[in-house]
Design a protein around this motif. Sequence first.
Motif, PDB file in Angstrom:
ATOM      1  N   THR A   1       0.850  -1.183   0.000  1.00 22.63           N
ATOM      2  CA  THR A   1       0.000   0.000   0.000  1.00 22.63           C
ATOM      3  C   THR A   1       0.888   1.236   0.000  1.00 22.63           C
ATOM      4  OG1 THR A   1      -0.109   0.124   2.418  1.00 22.63           O
ATOM      5  CG2 THR A   1      -1.770  -1.231   1.295  1.00 22.63           C
ATOM      6  N   GLY A   2       0.270   2.393  -0.127  1.00 17.73           N
ATOM      7  CA  GLY A   2       1.030   3.631  -0.108  1.00 17.73           C
ATOM      8  C   GLY A   2       1.590   3.924   1.272  1.00 17.73           C
ATOM      9  N   PRO A   3       2.648   4.748   1.347  1.00 14.52           N
ATOM     10  CA  PRO A   3       3.296   5.025   2.629  1.00 14.52           C
ATOM     11  C   PRO A   3       2.490   5.998   3.478  1.00 14.52           C
ATOM     12  CG  PRO A   3       4.308   6.349   0.910  1.00 14.52           C
ATOM     13  CD  PRO A   3       3.284   5.467   0.224  1.00 14.52           C
ATOM     14  N   GLN A   4       2.470   5.750   4.767  1.00 14.79           N
ATOM     15  CA  GLN A   4       1.912   6.680   5.743  1.00 14.79           C
ATOM     16  C   GLN A   4       3.089   7.288   6.501  1.00 14.79           C
ATOM     17  OE1 GLN A   4      -1.569   7.294   6.010  1.00 14.79           O
ATOM     18  NE2 GLN A   4      -1.434   6.139   4.094  1.00 14.79           N
ATOM     19  N   LEU A   5       3.279   8.609   6.380  1.00 24.74           N
ATOM     20  CA  LEU A   5       4.444   9.277   6.955  1.00 24.74           C
ATOM     21  C   LEU A   5       4.148   9.792   8.358  1.00 24.74           C
ATOM     22  CD1 LEU A   5       5.238   9.061   3.963  1.00 24.74           C
ATOM     23  CD2 LEU A   5       6.280  11.323   4.165  1.00 24.74           C
ATOM     24  N   SER A   6       5.123   9.619   9.252  1.00 30.06           N
ATOM     25  CA  SER A   6       4.982  10.120  10.614  1.00 30.06           C
ATOM     26  C   SER A   6       4.927  11.647  10.600  1.00 30.06           C
ATOM     27  CB  SER A   6       6.151   9.643  11.475  1.00 30.06           C
ATOM     28  OG  SER A   6       7.384  10.117  10.957  1.00 30.06           O
TER      29      SER A   6
ATOM     30  N   ARG B   1      10.026  11.488   9.681  1.00 30.24           N
ATOM     31  CA  ARG B   1      11.216  10.663   9.842  1.00 30.24           C
ATOM     32  C   ARG B   1      10.972   9.176   9.605  1.00 30.24           C
ATOM     33  NH1 ARG B   1      14.057  13.242  15.286  1.00 30.24           N
ATOM     34  NH2 ARG B   1      14.438  15.344  14.423  1.00 30.24           N
ATOM     35  N   GLN B   2       9.703   8.763   9.537  1.00 25.70           N
ATOM     36  CA  GLN B   2       9.401   7.344   9.349  1.00 25.70           C
ATOM     37  C   GLN B   2       8.230   7.188   8.392  1.00 25.70           C
ATOM     38  OE1 GLN B   2       8.963   6.255  13.638  1.00 25.70           O
ATOM     39  NE2 GLN B   2      10.499   4.689  13.181  1.00 25.70           N
ATOM     40  N   ALA B   3       8.185   6.038   7.753  1.00 27.39           N
ATOM     41  CA  ALA B   3       7.072   5.691   6.873  1.00 27.39           C
ATOM     42  C   ALA B   3       6.615   4.278   7.208  1.00 27.39           C
ATOM     43  CB  ALA B   3       7.480   5.770   5.405  1.00 27.39           C
ATOM     44  N   ALA B   4       5.312   4.083   7.198  1.00 25.84           N
ATOM     45  CA  ALA B   4       4.730   2.768   7.448  1.00 25.84           C
ATOM     46  C   ALA B   4       3.813   2.409   6.289  1.00 25.84           C
ATOM     47  CB  ALA B   4       3.963   2.756   8.767  1.00 25.84           C
ATOM     48  N   TRP B   5       3.766   1.135   5.964  1.00 29.04           N
ATOM     49  CA  TRP B   5       2.876   0.658   4.909  1.00 29.04           C
ATOM     50  C   TRP B   5       2.550  -0.809   5.160  1.00 29.04           C
ATOM     51  CZ3 TRP B   5       8.042   1.634   4.384  1.00 29.04           C
ATOM     52  CH2 TRP B   5       8.857   0.588   3.923  1.00 29.04           C
TER      53      TRP B   5
ATOM     54  N   GLU C   1       1.502  -7.809   6.580  1.00 28.10           N
ATOM     55  CA  GLU C   1       2.498  -7.314   7.531  1.00 28.10           C
ATOM     56  C   GLU C   1       2.594  -5.791   7.463  1.00 28.10           C
ATOM     57  OE1 GLU C   1       3.981  -9.909   5.258  1.00 28.10           O
ATOM     58  OE2 GLU C   1       2.968 -11.279   6.621  1.00 28.10           O
ATOM     59  N   VAL C   2       2.781  -5.172   8.630  1.00 27.34           N
ATOM     60  CA  VAL C   2       3.051  -3.737   8.697  1.00 27.34           C
ATOM     61  C   VAL C   2       4.553  -3.538   8.597  1.00 27.34           C
ATOM     62  CG1 VAL C   2       2.870  -1.642  10.071  1.00 27.34           C
ATOM     63  CG2 VAL C   2       1.012  -3.324  10.111  1.00 27.34           C
ATOM     64  N   GLN C   3       4.965  -2.764   7.607  1.00 26.12           N
ATOM     65  CA  GLN C   3       6.372  -2.444   7.402  1.00 26.12           C
ATOM     66  C   GLN C   3       6.648  -1.030   7.905  1.00 26.12           C
ATOM     67  OE1 GLN C   3       8.571  -4.936   5.473  1.00 26.12           O
ATOM     68  NE2 GLN C   3       6.842  -5.928   6.500  1.00 26.12           N
ATOM     69  N   LEU C   4       7.752  -0.865   8.617  1.00 23.83           N
ATOM     70  CA  LEU C   4       8.143   0.443   9.156  1.00 23.83           C
ATOM     71  C   LEU C   4       9.596   0.697   8.794  1.00 23.83           C
ATOM     72  CD1 LEU C   4       7.383   2.897  10.988  1.00 23.83           C
ATOM     73  CD2 LEU C   4       8.305   1.568  12.911  1.00 23.83           C
ATOM     74  N   ALA C   5       9.878   1.884   8.249  1.00 20.73           N
ATOM     75  CA  ALA C   5      11.244   2.222   7.850  1.00 20.73           C
ATOM     76  C   ALA C   5      11.528   3.678   8.168  1.00 20.73           C
ATOM     77  CB  ALA C   5      11.450   1.962   6.358  1.00 20.73           C
ATOM     78  N   ASP C   6      12.799   3.964   8.451  1.00 17.27           N
ATOM     79  CA  ASP C   6      13.233   5.348   8.641  1.00 17.27           C
ATOM     80  C   ASP C   6      13.353   6.041   7.291  1.00 17.27           C
ATOM     81  OD1 ASP C   6      13.424   5.022  11.399  1.00 17.27           O
ATOM     82  OD2 ASP C   6      15.512   4.357  11.280  1.00 17.27           O
ATOM     83  N   ILE C   7      13.102   7.335   7.289  1.00 21.17           N
ATOM     84  CA  ILE C   7      13.312   8.156   6.102  1.00 21.17           C
ATOM     85  C   ILE C   7      14.607   8.924   6.305  1.00 21.17           C
ATOM     86  CG2 ILE C   7      12.390   9.990   4.643  1.00 21.17           C
ATOM     87  CD1 ILE C   7       9.597   9.247   5.622  1.00 21.17           C
TER      88      ILE C   7
ATOM     89  N   PRO D   1      13.306  -1.783   5.979  1.00 18.01           N
ATOM     90  CA  PRO D   1      12.012  -1.908   6.655  1.00 18.01           C
ATOM     91  C   PRO D   1      12.008  -3.039   7.680  1.00 18.01           C
ATOM     92  CG  PRO D   1      11.882  -2.806   4.436  1.00 18.01           C
ATOM     93  CD  PRO D   1      13.243  -2.216   4.574  1.00 18.01           C
ATOM     94  N   HIS D   2      11.221  -2.847   8.742  1.00 13.16           N
ATOM     95  CA  HIS D   2      11.039  -3.855   9.775  1.00 13.16           C
ATOM     96  C   HIS D   2       9.557  -4.189   9.875  1.00 13.16           C
ATOM     97  CE1 HIS D   2      15.166  -3.277  11.290  1.00 13.16           C
ATOM     98  NE2 HIS D   2      14.962  -1.988  11.086  1.00 13.16           N
ATOM     99  N   THR D   3       9.253  -5.473  10.060  1.00 14.26           N
ATOM    100  CA  THR D   3       7.868  -5.883  10.281  1.00 14.26           C
ATOM    101  C   THR D   3       7.528  -5.638  11.743  1.00 14.26           C
ATOM    102  OG1 THR D   3       7.977  -7.564   8.547  1.00 14.26           O
ATOM    103  CG2 THR D   3       6.229  -7.789  10.180  1.00 14.26           C
ATOM    104  N   VAL D   4       6.522  -4.813  12.006  1.00 13.24           N
ATOM    105  CA  VAL D   4       6.188  -4.432  13.378  1.00 13.24           C
ATOM    106  C   VAL D   4       4.812  -4.920  13.805  1.00 13.24           C
ATOM    107  CG1 VAL D   4       7.719  -2.436  13.401  1.00 13.24           C
ATOM    108  CG2 VAL D   4       5.367  -2.166  12.600  1.00 13.24           C
ATOM    109  N   ALA D   5       4.034  -5.473  12.892  1.00 10.54           N
ATOM    110  CA  ALA D   5       2.715  -6.007  13.243  1.00 10.54           C
ATOM    111  C   ALA D   5       2.240  -6.893  12.109  1.00 10.54           C
ATOM    112  CB  ALA D   5       1.716  -4.887  13.515  1.00 10.54           C
ATOM    113  N   GLY D   6       1.215  -7.701  12.391  1.00 12.47           N
ATOM    114  CA  GLY D   6       0.646  -8.565  11.376  1.00 12.47           C
ATOM    115  C   GLY D   6       1.416  -9.857  11.227  1.00 12.47           C
TER     116      GLY D   6
END
Length: 664
Positions: free
Chosen positions: A191-196, A200-204, A218-224, A233-238
């Motif tokens: 999916t498209g990125p959701q920015l903090s 500084r971070q994006a989740a998708w 899976e929820v992916q989280l990465a630093d920008i 990216p790191h899997t943080v949920a799902g």
Amino acid sequence: MAPTAAYGSWPSPIGAALAAAHDGRPDSVGFVGDEVWWTAPRPTEGGRRALVRRRPDGTEESVLPAPWNVRSRVLEYGGQAWAGTVRPDGTPFVVFCHHPDQRLYVYEPDAPGGPAPRPLTPTSQVGGGLRWADPVLLPERGEVWCVLEEFTGPAPTDVRRVIAAVPLDGSAAEDRGRVRELTDDTHRFVTGPQLSPDGRQAAWIAWDHPRMPWDGTEVQLADITADGTLGTPHTVAGGPEESVPQVGWTADGQLLHVSDRTGWWNLYRTPTPGTGTAPVALCPRPEEFAGPLWQVGLGWFRPLDSGLVAVVHGRGATTLGILDPESGELVDVTGPWTAWSATLAVHGTRVVGVAAGPRSSYEVVELDTRTGRTRVIGSPHQDPVDPAYYPEPQIRTFTGPDDREIHAHVYPPHNPDRPAPADELPPYVVSAHGGPTGHAPLVLDLEIAYFTSRGIGVAVVNYGGSTGYGREYRERLREQWGVVDVEDCAAVARALAEEGTADPDRLAIRGGSAGGWTTAASLAHTDVYACGTIIYPVLDPTAFTTGETHDFESQYMHSLIGRPDEVPARYRDRSPLEHAEKISAPFLLLQGLEDPVCPPAQAERFLARMAGRGIPHGYLAFAGESHGFRLAETMIRALEAELALYARAFGIARDDLAELELRS
């Protein structure tokens, strides 16, 4: 005193043209500055979706004239197709996807001289080309970030998807190399990125075949990084057996997500990577706070600046609520609406969504969280006829095989000009929704009223496999497609007949897409129905596993029927195509000739099996139509032909029927 007349023969002011003109609903709401914008259907304008804005004086205005069509084809079902913001001087600009060429365009509607939209992305002649969805505008970076779907070959499964950054200056319009890919294609779907809030971070969300997004994501989280790239990216949920259909950030930088880890899609606070903590449920309930992710960018919750969260939730029906994530207190919005779409936008204390009810079509509704006041601000429902002709739905729960519950909405025949005959039972049409991982909402539908106002009842069945009732109900259809859905529809039809609500000899079934499969399978495997209407259907499940459908659903059959290499006989046993010789009831088949999901080749193979068998059947194929009819003239012809089929099968005398040629 109004005269009685036979069911099905009643005159009605709700014509097919009226029903077609009110088909579809507003969608994809968003704020551009203080203004609310959304997309709206235009069946009489070539079936396009218009981008609409609400001016400060309350007037609605199309942002783009015809033939501009704001609709994405990512996953074929599309998704969020536009994003807008305002420049420092307060003038708006918008980036949108134009359906015919699938390019991204930028447009400044209030710019002096009214310049036309400018393309931002190139075209490609490979397969389905380049497609874009779920855009996020980053004017400070001079980019828009979004999902890129790129075809790499001629087959519908020759495709990759990544998150990409597109320059807003138009430099990529002729140069694919100017598009920056922010992720690799490790995952088949994103999916498209959701920015903090601090950027500084994006989740998708990501997932892979053979899973569908309601199976596991899976929820992916990465630093920008400072140069605008994404870190690892790191899997943080799902997970593989946990469905997460949405993520989003609070104003203070907390990440939230919806998960069905307990069997219901509930809202959670996402744990910080590396802490080893579990997600925290914000309002644990046996209710759904989300739905199936059929499109990229759907949204069932939106955090407000105050820390509260606007949520769409419910069990069966849905409502809008305001959740305090600290206390878990949830306050629902009151009003006539029983279904809220998966689109929300927030700005300050304002929440905007799209909602409908049994007596009103979908409209744009605004809630002011300071006062609790709601008001309709866009696409307001206006009764095109006296609402006395609308049906009065009944929320019913029936009992199916193994004593399982079956949820349905029953719409009895109703017309103030024609009392029901005392010595006659009405005909009924059982309606099976698409998906099959879907849900039929409790809302005003003039297509249903078209039949009920003429004296034909409609029963809309949320059969096992439907969403809105938890994961256990949804997974009743796992490897049971063509069994549970068929049994549940038949159980509702039989129950209506046995209780004296419906005429047992005048029952029909109808449905589109997966509902078309259920209709065809019901005609082949039961003797309940006198006829059926099969609309852009799945008819040959084996072909779906061998490249005849689009990539998104190309392995859907693994969960609906089973792995084709392990249970090939099951595919033959369930296939309406393979059991066409068992069909003995008349039917009407409606098909779009440009359908990439359920291609006309399947319909043609099915009709070839029926040729010469002596079973009356009609076939209407519509040029320019894809999966889901959008042109007013198509919808009119299809609805009138359907009524003509029922009149013939039920022995109804009418002098206003469209001509319907049936072959045998």
